[in-house]
Design a protein around this motif. Structure first.
Motif, PDB file in Angstrom:
ATOM      1  N   LYS A   1      85.310  86.605 -70.299  1.00  0.00           N
ATOM      2  CA  LYS A   1      84.386  87.625 -69.791  1.00  0.00           C
ATOM      3  C   LYS A   1      83.294  86.999 -68.932  1.00  0.00           C
ATOM      4  O   LYS A   1      83.017  87.456 -67.813  1.00  0.00           O
ATOM      5  CB  LYS A   1      83.759  88.391 -70.966  1.00  0.00           C
ATOM      6  N   ARG A   2      82.693  85.922 -69.407  1.00  0.00           N
ATOM      7  CA  ARG A   2      81.616  85.269 -68.658  1.00  0.00           C
ATOM      8  C   ARG A   2      82.136  84.632 -67.367  1.00  0.00           C
ATOM      9  O   ARG A   2      81.457  84.655 -66.344  1.00  0.00           O
ATOM     10  CB  ARG A   2      80.931  84.213 -69.527  1.00  0.00           C
ATOM     11  N   SER A   3      83.317  84.068 -67.409  1.00  0.00           N
ATOM     12  CA  SER A   3      83.899  83.466 -66.206  1.00  0.00           C
ATOM     13  C   SER A   3      84.223  84.529 -65.164  1.00  0.00           C
ATOM     14  O   SER A   3      84.033  84.311 -63.965  1.00  0.00           O
ATOM     15  CB  SER A   3      85.164  82.682 -66.559  1.00  0.00           C
TER      16      SER A   3
ATOM     17  N   GLN B   1      79.241  73.396 -55.584  1.00  0.00           N
ATOM     18  CA  GLN B   1      77.947  73.249 -56.248  1.00  0.00           C
ATOM     19  C   GLN B   1      77.532  74.541 -56.932  1.00  0.00           C
ATOM     20  O   GLN B   1      77.078  74.534 -58.074  1.00  0.00           O
ATOM     21  CB  GLN B   1      76.876  72.812 -55.238  1.00  0.00           C
ATOM     22  N   GLU B   2      77.704  75.669 -56.240  1.00  0.00           N
ATOM     23  CA  GLU B   2      77.294  76.953 -56.809  1.00  0.00           C
ATOM     24  C   GLU B   2      78.125  77.325 -58.039  1.00  0.00           C
ATOM     25  O   GLU B   2      77.599  77.814 -59.031  1.00  0.00           O
ATOM     26  CB  GLU B   2      77.391  78.058 -55.757  1.00  0.00           C
ATOM     27  N   VAL B   3      79.433  77.091 -57.984  1.00  0.00           N
ATOM     28  CA  VAL B   3      80.287  77.400 -59.135  1.00  0.00           C
ATOM     29  C   VAL B   3      79.972  76.462 -60.293  1.00  0.00           C
ATOM     30  O   VAL B   3      79.886  76.889 -61.440  1.00  0.00           O
ATOM     31  CB  VAL B   3      81.781  77.344 -58.754  1.00  0.00           C
ATOM     32  N   ASN B   4      79.764  75.191 -59.988  1.00  0.00           N
ATOM     33  CA  ASN B   4      79.430  74.227 -61.032  1.00  0.00           C
ATOM     34  C   ASN B   4      78.120  74.616 -61.725  1.00  0.00           C
ATOM     35  O   ASN B   4      78.037  74.619 -62.959  1.00  0.00           O
ATOM     36  CB  ASN B   4      79.337  72.819 -60.444  1.00  0.00           C
TER      37      ASN B   4
ATOM     38  N   THR C   1      91.904  78.361 -70.430  1.00  0.00           N
ATOM     39  CA  THR C   1      91.566  77.772 -69.140  1.00  0.00           C
ATOM     40  C   THR C   1      91.242  78.902 -68.176  1.00  0.00           C
ATOM     41  O   THR C   1      92.101  79.735 -67.896  1.00  0.00           O
ATOM     42  CB  THR C   1      92.755  76.953 -68.589  1.00  0.00           C
ATOM     43  N   ALA C   2      89.999  78.933 -67.697  1.00  0.00           N
ATOM     44  CA  ALA C   2      89.571  79.943 -66.723  1.00  0.00           C
ATOM     45  C   ALA C   2      89.417  79.252 -65.374  1.00  0.00           C
ATOM     46  O   ALA C   2      88.820  78.187 -65.284  1.00  0.00           O
ATOM     47  CB  ALA C   2      88.256  80.583 -67.147  1.00  0.00           C
ATOM     48  N   THR C   3      89.977  79.862 -64.320  1.00  0.00           N
ATOM     49  CA  THR C   3      89.959  79.267 -62.986  1.00  0.00           C
ATOM     50  C   THR C   3      89.290  80.214 -62.000  1.00  0.00           C
ATOM     51  O   THR C   3      89.638  81.394 -61.938  1.00  0.00           O
ATOM     52  CB  THR C   3      91.396  78.970 -62.515  1.00  0.00           C
ATOM     53  N   ILE C   4      88.343  79.676 -61.239  1.00  0.00           N
ATOM     54  CA  ILE C   4      87.701  80.397 -60.134  1.00  0.00           C
ATOM     55  C   ILE C   4      88.008  79.582 -58.885  1.00  0.00           C
ATOM     56  O   ILE C   4      87.665  78.405 -58.820  1.00  0.00           O
ATOM     57  CB  ILE C   4      86.179  80.512 -60.337  1.00  0.00           C
ATOM     58  N   MET C   5      88.671  80.222 -57.915  1.00  0.00           N
ATOM     59  CA  MET C   5      89.053  79.479 -56.710  1.00  0.00           C
ATOM     60  C   MET C   5      89.043  80.402 -55.488  1.00  0.00           C
ATOM     61  O   MET C   5      88.992  81.614 -55.619  1.00  0.00           O
ATOM     62  CB  MET C   5      90.438  78.860 -56.891  1.00  0.00           C
ATOM     63  N   VAL C   6      89.090  79.782 -54.313  1.00  0.00           N
ATOM     64  CA  VAL C   6      89.234  80.523 -53.067  1.00  0.00           C
ATOM     65  C   VAL C   6      90.729  80.637 -52.799  1.00  0.00           C
ATOM     66  O   VAL C   6      91.460  79.662 -52.910  1.00  0.00           O
ATOM     67  CB  VAL C   6      88.523  79.799 -51.902  1.00  0.00           C
ATOM     68  N   LYS C   7      91.195  81.843 -52.450  1.00  0.00           N
ATOM     69  CA  LYS C   7      92.617  82.067 -52.182  1.00  0.00           C
ATOM     70  C   LYS C   7      93.084  81.156 -51.050  1.00  0.00           C
ATOM     71  O   LYS C   7      92.305  80.785 -50.170  1.00  0.00           O
ATOM     72  CB  LYS C   7      92.862  83.529 -51.806  1.00  0.00           C
ATOM     73  N   ASP C   8      94.383  80.821 -51.060  1.00  0.00           N
ATOM     74  CA  ASP C   8      94.932  79.826 -50.127  1.00  0.00           C
ATOM     75  C   ASP C   8      94.672  80.142 -48.659  1.00  0.00           C
ATOM     76  O   ASP C   8      94.178  79.303 -47.911  1.00  0.00           O
ATOM     77  CB  ASP C   8      96.439  79.666 -50.342  1.00  0.00           C
TER      78      ASP C   8
ATOM     79  N   ILE D   1      76.880  79.214 -75.203  1.00  0.00           N
ATOM     80  CA  ILE D   1      78.045  79.169 -76.091  1.00  0.00           C
ATOM     81  C   ILE D   1      78.190  77.746 -76.620  1.00  0.00           C
ATOM     82  O   ILE D   1      78.122  76.786 -75.857  1.00  0.00           O
ATOM     83  CB  ILE D   1      79.338  79.569 -75.346  1.00  0.00           C
ATOM     84  N   GLN D   2      78.410  77.625 -77.912  1.00  0.00           N
ATOM     85  CA  GLN D   2      78.652  76.306 -78.479  1.00  0.00           C
ATOM     86  C   GLN D   2      80.137  76.064 -78.543  1.00  0.00           C
ATOM     87  O   GLN D   2      80.901  76.940 -78.947  1.00  0.00           O
ATOM     88  CB  GLN D   2      78.039  76.207 -79.872  1.00  0.00           C
ATOM     89  N   GLY D   3      80.557  74.895 -78.111  1.00  0.00           N
ATOM     90  CA  GLY D   3      81.968  74.552 -78.113  1.00  0.00           C
ATOM     91  C   GLY D   3      82.202  73.348 -77.220  1.00  0.00           C
ATOM     92  O   GLY D   3      81.264  72.717 -76.755  1.00  0.00           O
ATOM     93  N   THR D   4      83.437  73.047 -76.965  1.00  0.00           N
ATOM     94  CA  THR D   4      83.813  71.927 -76.120  1.00  0.00           C
ATOM     95  C   THR D   4      84.344  72.457 -74.810  1.00  0.00           C
ATOM     96  O   THR D   4      85.256  73.291 -74.800  1.00  0.00           O
ATOM     97  CB  THR D   4      84.876  71.059 -76.807  1.00  0.00           C
ATOM     98  N   PHE D   5      83.774  71.997 -73.686  1.00  0.00           N
ATOM     99  CA  PHE D   5      84.166  72.483 -72.372  1.00  0.00           C
ATOM    100  C   PHE D   5      84.526  71.315 -71.489  1.00  0.00           C
ATOM    101  O   PHE D   5      83.984  70.225 -71.613  1.00  0.00           O
ATOM    102  CB  PHE D   5      83.017  73.255 -71.699  1.00  0.00           C
ATOM    103  N   LYS D   6      85.424  71.570 -70.557  1.00  0.00           N
ATOM    104  CA  LYS D   6      85.789  70.582 -69.548  1.00  0.00           C
ATOM    105  C   LYS D   6      85.751  71.308 -68.201  1.00  0.00           C
ATOM    106  O   LYS D   6      86.492  72.257 -67.985  1.00  0.00           O
ATOM    107  CB  LYS D   6      87.197  70.046 -69.830  1.00  0.00           C
ATOM    108  N   VAL D   7      84.865  70.868 -67.312  1.00  0.00           N
ATOM    109  CA  VAL D   7      84.723  71.480 -65.992  1.00  0.00           C
ATOM    110  C   VAL D   7      85.365  70.546 -64.980  1.00  0.00           C
ATOM    111  O   VAL D   7      84.978  69.372 -64.895  1.00  0.00           O
ATOM    112  CB  VAL D   7      83.239  71.726 -65.647  1.00  0.00           C
ATOM    113  N   THR D   8      86.337  71.040 -64.217  1.00  0.00           N
ATOM    114  CA  THR D   8      87.025  70.218 -63.224  1.00  0.00           C
ATOM    115  C   THR D   8      86.983  70.905 -61.870  1.00  0.00           C
ATOM    116  O   THR D   8      86.786  72.108 -61.780  1.00  0.00           O
ATOM    117  CB  THR D   8      88.496  69.961 -63.616  1.00  0.00           C
ATOM    118  N   ARG D   9      87.211  70.116 -60.812  1.00  0.00           N
ATOM    119  CA  ARG D   9      87.294  70.648 -59.451  1.00  0.00           C
ATOM    120  C   ARG D   9      88.721  70.747 -59.058  1.00  0.00           C
ATOM    121  O   ARG D   9      89.541  69.980 -59.321  1.00  0.00           O
ATOM    122  CB  ARG D   9      86.576  69.748 -58.461  1.00  0.00           C
TER     123      ARG D   9
END
Length: 186
Positions: free
Chosen positions: A31-33, A165-168, A72-79, A178-186
């Motif tokens: 929901k937040r993503s 930068q803005e997405v990060n 795994t939630a992904t936010i990206m620009v379409k191809d 939120i408490q938990g373990t997160f991994k943020v990748t590009r």
């Protein structure tokens, strides 16, 4: 309040509650993503001078995958949009283009109105000057002062929105509660 008696009841309660909390955790991240992806799209649309075209307004893609106990939630620009927008979202690059003069009719995005159609029909001509500069001439205009509607120049498009930068920053802000373990990748 549920009354728990015995080891079997305690084990069942912990397993069902743990599963329920894990599902709620995944749903909250999704929901937040999703909200963040809509905010990124809105911010990018607002960053465009004179308004974004519909192609740009639909450029952000959000999707998620649930795997085991994680999501795994992904936010990206379409191809297709990424190829077009790369120069204004990620890295500046120089492009050769006709820069309109004050005599040119412009679209609301600031481009020369009917450029491709008028070039193919012969109304607009490209004339190379003695100094090597190319000018775009409107042959329908009779007065010499009004004929030049564009000059070919190498232009750098400025970055309108630093996507990574803005997405990060947005991910860090959204996930901070939120408490938990997160991994943020590009």
């Amino acid at each position: 309040m549920t009354r728990i008696t015995g080891i079997d009841n305690a084990t069942n309660y912990i397993q069902t509650t743990g599963t329920k909390l894990g599902k709620q955790f995944q749903d909250e991240i999704i929901k937040r993503s999703r909200v963040l992806s809509m905010k990124v799209q809105a911010d990018m649309n607002n960053a465009v001078d004179k308004g974004a075209v519909p192609f740009t307004q639909r450029s952000i893609l959000f999707f998620y995958k649930k795997r085991g106990g994680g999501v795994t939630a992904t936010i990206m620009v379409k191809d297709v949009q990424a190829q077009y927008l790369y120069g204004v979202l990620v890295e500046q690059k120089a492009i050769d283009k006709f820069v309109p003069t004050s005599k040119a009719r412009l679209t609301k995005q600031g481009n020369i109105s009917g450029l491709k159609k008028n070039l193919s029909s012969g109304r607009y001509k490209i004339v190379k000057g003695k100094n090597g500069k190319e000018r775009l001439i409107d042959t329908a205009q009779k007065k010499k002062q009004k004929r030049v509607i564009g000059l070919r120049e190498s232009k750098r498009r400025k970055l309108i929105y630093d996507f990574y930068q803005e997405v990060n920053d947005g991910v860090m802000l959204v996930m901070s509660g939120i408490q938990g373990t997160f991994k943020v990748t590009r």
